[in-house]
Enzyme design. Structure first.
Site, mmCIF file in Angstrom:
data_model
loop_
_atom_site.group_PDB
_atom_site.id
_atom_site.type_symbol
_atom_site.label_atom_id
_atom_site.label_comp_id
_atom_site.label_asym_id
_atom_site.label_seq_id
_atom_site.Cartn_x
_atom_site.Cartn_y
_atom_site.Cartn_z
ATOM 1 N N ASP A 30 -22.529 30.285 -19.329
ATOM 2 C CA ASP A 30 -21.879 31.283 -18.478
ATOM 3 C C ASP A 30 -22.222 32.670 -19.051
ATOM 4 O OD1 ASP A 30 -19.900 32.559 -16.780
ATOM 5 O OD2 ASP A 30 -18.581 32.584 -18.526
ATOM 6 N N ASP A 207 -15.961 30.264 -20.325
ATOM 7 C CA ASP A 207 -14.617 30.706 -20.720
ATOM 8 C C ASP A 207 -13.586 30.588 -19.605
ATOM 9 O OD1 ASP A 207 -15.984 32.860 -19.300
ATOM 10 O OD2 ASP A 207 -14.207 34.045 -19.764
HETATM 11 MG MG LIG Z 1 -16.975 33.726 -17.651
#
Ligand SMILES: [Mg+2]
Length: 257
Positions: A30, A207
């Site tokens: 990511d 996250d």
């Molecule tokens: Mg992120």
């Protein structure tokens, strides 16, 4: 080694991931909150030359089996990474880039056009300065600047999604109305189906809640997920504290290779 998983495959991991095997692993990273710190405004971010160099070298060492899987559009991603990676997925799997080839999901644009008009009207009506980011397949409402309005922004998003048949994606201080059924898990699965990813063990790092689909997909294919941030219930098996811990872990992979 790591926390026991419950029946939904969720656990609260405490351990750092094992080192990257550059010959065996495929990496799905990511961007925001994982490789770079989250900024107040989505367009204020940039990748340091050191990060771009790290991604480029690691990707070379892994024979290209490294992809960035982000909620951002591929165009936006390219502006930030300046071509440091060959493979990527944008808008949560809506668009997939394999080298020079980009494929996009077929979506119904009318719903989004109507949702855009609804959104403009409702934000105006409530005098909300939420930042609307138009990503073609989705509309993202950023409310980091007005955290006190979270509930109202969320209810506006839910209302429009229900009315226009769109999906709601939750992020950190952002809620997104999206026209594609694709997810980051789809992106991992589809990239894993072909070289240079096929035959490798997928490792997904992220996250946010939208990264959970990528963690699950990686786990299903014999790999694992790495959550970035405070330990919480997740489909990831390991945890790293923040983007600088991620960079240090990636650096370790470089040296080991
Ligand atoms: Mg992120």
């Amino acid at each position: 080694m790591h926390a026991r998983q419950n029946t939904a495959g969720l656990s609260t991991p405490r351990a750092a991931p094992p080192p990257i095997h550059v010959r065996d692993h495929a990496l799905f990273l990511d961007l925001d909150g994982t490789l770079i710190e989250i900024q107040d405004r989505p367009h204020a971010v940039f990748a340091s030359p050191a990060l771009r160099e790290l991604l480029r070298r690691l990707s070379d060492l892994m024979s290209g089996a490294l992809a960035v899987v982000t909620g951002r559009s591929l165009g936006d991603l390219d502006d930030i990474l300046e071509g440091a990676v060959d493979h990527a997925a944008g808008v949560h799997g809506f668009e997939i880039q394999r080298g020079a080839r980009i494929t996009r999901d077929q979506i119904e644009l009318t719903q989004l056009a109507e949702a855009r008009a609804d959104l403009r009207r409702l934000l105006q009506q409530h005098e909300l300065p939420a930042l609307v980011e138009d990503k073609h397949a989705s509309l993202a409402l950023h409310y980091r600047q007005i955290p006190e309005a979270e509930e109202l922004v969320q209810s506006i998003a839910r209302e429009i999604a229900a009315k226009r048949g769109l999906r709601v994606l939750q992020g950190k201080m952002v809620v997104e109305l999206i026209a594609t059924a694709r997810t980051k898990g789809y992106a991992v699965t589809v990239l894993m189906a072909a070289p240079p990813f096929s035959g490798r063990t997928p490792v997904a790092i992220g996250d946010d809640r939208t990264d959970e689909d990528a963690f699950s997909a990686a786990t299903r294919m014999g790999g694992f997920g790495v959550l970035v941030g405070e330990p919480r219930e997740t489909h990831a098996r390991y945890v790293l504290a923040d983007p600088s811990a991620v960079a240090a872990w990636l650096q370790m992979g470089l040296r080991a290779g």
